[in-house]
Design an enzyme around this catalytic site. Structure first.
Site, PDB file in Angstrom:
ATOM      1  N   HIS A 305       0.853  -1.183   0.000  1.00  0.00           N
ATOM      2  CA  HIS A 305       0.000   0.000   0.000  1.00  0.00           C
ATOM      3  C   HIS A 305       0.886   1.228   0.000  1.00  0.00           C
ATOM      4  O   HIS A 305       1.936   1.242   0.636  1.00  0.00           O
ATOM      5  CB  HIS A 305      -0.893   0.006   1.250  1.00  0.00           C
ATOM      6  CG  HIS A 305      -2.056   0.923   1.119  1.00  0.00           C
ATOM      7  ND1 HIS A 305      -1.978   2.261   1.418  1.00  0.00           N
ATOM      8  CD2 HIS A 305      -3.321   0.695   0.691  1.00  0.00           C
ATOM      9  CE1 HIS A 305      -3.158   2.819   1.182  1.00  0.00           C
ATOM     10  NE2 HIS A 305      -3.983   1.899   0.743  1.00  0.00           N
ATOM     11  N   ASP A 362      -8.016  -5.405  -0.026  1.00  0.00           N
ATOM     12  CA  ASP A 362      -8.515  -6.255  -1.110  1.00  0.00           C
ATOM     13  C   ASP A 362      -8.103  -7.718  -0.978  1.00  0.00           C
ATOM     14  O   ASP A 362      -8.545  -8.550  -1.761  1.00  0.00           O
ATOM     15  CB  ASP A 362      -8.001  -5.717  -2.459  1.00  0.00           C
ATOM     16  CG  ASP A 362      -8.471  -4.296  -2.703  1.00  0.00           C
ATOM     17  OD1 ASP A 362      -9.685  -4.062  -2.548  1.00  0.00           O
ATOM     18  OD2 ASP A 362      -7.645  -3.429  -3.025  1.00  0.00           O
TER      19      ASP A 362
HETATM   20  C1  LIG Z   1      -0.526  -0.615  -3.785  1.00  0.00           C
HETATM   21  C2  LIG Z   1       0.724  -0.373  -4.612  1.00  0.00           C
HETATM   22  C3  LIG Z   1       0.281   0.134  -5.994  1.00  0.00           C
HETATM   23  C4  LIG Z   1       1.536   0.738  -3.927  1.00  0.00           C
HETATM   24  O1  LIG Z   1       2.550   1.075  -4.771  1.00  0.00           O
HETATM   25  P1  LIG Z   1       3.732   2.101  -4.410  1.00  0.00           P
HETATM   26  O2  LIG Z   1       3.479   2.795  -3.138  1.00  0.00           O
HETATM   27  O3  LIG Z   1       3.948   2.945  -5.616  1.00  0.00           O
HETATM   28  O4  LIG Z   1       4.973   1.164  -4.157  1.00  0.00           O
HETATM   29  P2  LIG Z   1       6.008   0.683  -5.255  1.00  0.00           P
HETATM   30  O5  LIG Z   1       5.303   0.169  -6.457  1.00  0.00           O
HETATM   31  O6  LIG Z   1       7.018   1.769  -5.457  1.00  0.00           O
HETATM   32  O7  LIG Z   1       6.685  -0.530  -4.492  1.00  0.00           O
HETATM   33  C5  LIG Z   1       7.781  -0.398  -3.604  1.00  0.00           C
HETATM   34  C6  LIG Z   1       8.591  -1.688  -3.706  1.00  0.00           C
HETATM   35  O8  LIG Z   1       7.797  -2.796  -3.251  1.00  0.00           O
HETATM   36  C7  LIG Z   1       7.562  -3.711  -4.314  1.00  0.00           C
HETATM   37  N1  LIG Z   1       6.131  -4.065  -4.270  1.00  0.00           N
HETATM   38  C8  LIG Z   1       5.103  -3.271  -3.923  1.00  0.00           C
HETATM   39  N2  LIG Z   1       3.947  -3.950  -3.925  1.00  0.00           N
HETATM   40  C9  LIG Z   1       4.273  -5.226  -4.282  1.00  0.00           C
HETATM   41  C10 LIG Z   1       3.507  -6.380  -4.467  1.00  0.00           C
HETATM   42  N3  LIG Z   1       2.183  -6.362  -4.273  1.00  0.00           N
HETATM   43  N4  LIG Z   1       4.136  -7.518  -4.850  1.00  0.00           N
HETATM   44  C11 LIG Z   1       5.464  -7.518  -5.040  1.00  0.00           C
HETATM   45  N5  LIG Z   1       6.266  -6.438  -4.875  1.00  0.00           N
HETATM   46  C12 LIG Z   1       5.663  -5.303  -4.497  1.00  0.00           C
HETATM   47  C13 LIG Z   1       7.898  -2.959  -5.603  1.00  0.00           C
HETATM   48  O9  LIG Z   1       8.296  -3.833  -6.632  1.00  0.00           O
HETATM   49  C14 LIG Z   1       9.015  -2.064  -5.127  1.00  0.00           C
HETATM   50  O10 LIG Z   1      10.170  -2.841  -5.031  1.00  0.00           O
HETATM   51  P3  LIG Z   1      11.625  -2.161  -5.334  1.00  0.00           P
HETATM   52  O11 LIG Z   1      11.790  -1.119  -4.265  1.00  0.00           O
HETATM   53  O12 LIG Z   1      12.572  -3.296  -5.246  1.00  0.00           O
HETATM   54  O13 LIG Z   1      11.518  -1.573  -6.711  1.00  0.00           O
HETATM   55  C15 LIG Z   1       1.580  -1.640  -4.739  1.00  0.00           C
HETATM   56  O14 LIG Z   1       1.948  -2.103  -3.445  1.00  0.00           O
HETATM   57  C16 LIG Z   1       0.878  -2.750  -5.522  1.00  0.00           C
HETATM   58  O15 LIG Z   1       0.983  -2.772  -6.752  1.00  0.00           O
HETATM   59  N6  LIG Z   1       0.152  -3.670  -4.828  1.00  0.00           N
HETATM   60  C17 LIG Z   1      -0.610  -4.692  -5.517  1.00  0.00           C
HETATM   61  C18 LIG Z   1      -1.930  -4.107  -5.997  1.00  0.00           C
HETATM   62  C19 LIG Z   1      -2.890  -3.874  -4.859  1.00  0.00           C
HETATM   63  O16 LIG Z   1      -3.114  -4.729  -4.012  1.00  0.00           O
HETATM   64  N7  LIG Z   1      -3.520  -2.698  -4.893  1.00  0.00           N
HETATM   65  C20 LIG Z   1      -4.545  -2.344  -3.917  1.00  0.00           C
HETATM   66  C21 LIG Z   1      -4.079  -1.272  -3.001  1.00  0.00           C
HETATM   67  S1  LIG Z   1      -5.295  -1.016  -1.734  1.00  0.00           S
END
Ligand SMILES: CC(C)(COP(=O)(O)OP(=O)(O)OC[C@H]1O[C@@H](n2cnc3c(N)ncnc32)[C@H](O)[C@@H]1OP(=O)(O)O)[C@@H](O)C(=O)NCCC(=O)NCCS
Length: 426
Positions: A305, A362
């Protein structure tokens, strides 16, 4: 301790006014930055940008705290109804008995859809995603109700009351159209969530229709989704509304933002991921390895998140609720066991620990929706029904102040000025 801040850009130093919120969050006011220094801030994804002041919801991602109008989510969940929470978000206080009675009566009186909405739902191709239909149906209501901005006797803006009352009717009509079933009229004897289940499943043999405990569980899920401060869809609603676009059109835009798998669409993506794990013999370590593989685009859906770097308090409540609902239905869904195993494996894994990735709202919700008989495509629609009062509260909050149109700046990285060359010479 008073905090001061200043920024130096080249030879110019600008003192920055400091804003401190009621929970001691600190914001640096950079509104004069470009005028005084020529520079803008650069914050892709807005992780460090406070786009507004807001009194609706407080969230502390480090401590795993979520409060609507000051009330902890753990106290609201199970103690009050979704309509009470809706009133709380919209009006700022929980309703008293008279307010709730008037609100409930008004909601019941406005559930039926204008005929054209049924026609719009029917016009979509059979394989259209329900979120696309929900957005279009919502948008179409602006033509019917645009001028209806008066405050009703129940104390709510008429358009907003109508949409709250009609969202479940739209969702049920989408579901039944997809099944080739006639729409079921709303039943004013039933409360909000019970009526929704009735309109969804009446005559289908699904035991969820008419079960008050299941209706209560659904109501609780709606409460957990009701607001989450400046997330992608809520920011969209505020941004679109900032152009003085009408309420229905702003909400229609919020619906499309919510649809994405990185936002509300994750609840559908989680269940599809769990199906994928089943296809791999239920091996959760396969999924963990995929999620860690930087050459793969696979992510553990329902994990991580932007704000929570700790347990998402909503996920904790929903996990318990999944056991309750499946127990009540007498269902032993192997996906629940796989989800729990996946959570355990990920929480022990250094990759997830280091990045503070925990299950989010979720992760377990889809398992409950599936057990209740909702098709996958409708999961995010359920999220939208829950989120509507939050979107509306933010739309109102934004438009109540001297709202400026939302308009970020950019750092241009394209070509410098050049001359157009005639076609024959290119
Ligand atoms: C929610 C989300 C979009 C937040 O994204 P964010 O704050 O931009 O975080 P980032 O995408 O920069 O991720 C930070 C790091 O964690 C990793 N990461 C984040 N969520 C991850 C996941 N669900 N699975 C695997 N790796 C994940 C990223 O690859 C990144 O790794 P790095 O630092 O080695 O590059 C992201 O965690 C995600 O895609 N989750 C899955 C989708 C989801 O459940 N969404 C509902 C949110 S309520």
């Amino acid at each position: 301790m008073s905090i001061t801040a200043e920024i130096r850009v080249g030879d110019k130093t600008l003192p920055l006014p400091v804003i401190v919120g009621t929970e001691q969050e600190v914001g640096l006011d950079i509104q004069a930055l470009r005028d005084k220094t020529g520079a803008v801030t650069f914050d892709p994804g807005y992780g460090n940008t406070g786009a507004c002041e807001s009194a609706v919801t407080f969230l502390d991602g480090e401590l795993g705290i979520l409060r609507y109008r000051g009330y902890p989510i753990e106290q609201l969940a199970g103690k009050v109804s979704f309509l009470e929470v809706s009133w709380l978000l919209l009006k700022g206080e929980l309703p008293n008995a008279a307010e709730l009675a008037a609100f409930t009566a008004a909601e019941k009186a406005h559930r039926a859809l204008p005929a054209h909405v049924h026609a719009i739902i029917a016009a979509f191709p059979a394989d259209a995603h329900p979120m696309a239909i929900l957005s279009a149906a919502t948008l179409s209501l602006s033509s019917t109700y645009l001028a209806d901005e008066k405050v009703t006797e129940a104390g709510l803006n008429k358009s907003q009351l109508l949409l709250l009352a009609q969202f479940p009717t739209i969702a049920a009509a989408i579901y039944r159209k997809g099944k080739g079933l006639a729409a079921v009229a709303p039943d004013a004897k039933l409360a909000y969530s019970a009526n929704f289940l009735h309109m969804m499943f009446e005559g289908t043999g699904n035991a969820a229709a008419g079960d008050p405990e299941i209706a209560k569980a659904l109501d609780l899920l709606l409460i957990l989704h009701a607001d989450h401060e400046q997330n992608c869809s809520t920011s969209t609603v505020r941004l679109v509304g900032s152009a003085q676009t009408d309420y229905f059109a702003s909400i229609a835009a919020g619906i499309t933002a919510l649809w994405g798998p990185l936002h509300g669409g994750a609840n559908q993506a989680v269940i599809e991921m769990l199906d994928g794990i089943v296809a791999h013999g239920g091996d959760v370590n396969w999924a963990v390895a995929q999620a860690k593989d930087k050459d793969s685009s696979f992510r553990l859906m329902g994990f991580g998140h932007r704000v929570y770097k700790n347990f998402d308090p909503r996920a904790t409540i929903i996990k318990v609720q999944a056991d309750v609902v499946l127990g009540k239905l007498g269902k032993n869904d192997p996906q629940l066991g796989i989800a729990k195993g996946l959570e355990e494996a990920a929480l022990k894994d250094e990759y997830f620990v280091a990045r503070k990735l925990y299950p989010n709202v979720d992760f377990y919700s889809g398992i409950i929706y599936r057990a209740l008989g909702f098709p996958y495509g409708l999961f995010t629609v359920l999220f939208a029904i829950g989120r509507l009062p939050g979107w509306t509260a933010h739309w109102n909050e934004h438009n109540a102040g001297k709202a400026k149109i939302g308009r970020p700046r950019q750092i241009y990285t394209g070509k410098n000025a050049r001359d157009v060359v005639e076609l024959s010479k290119r």
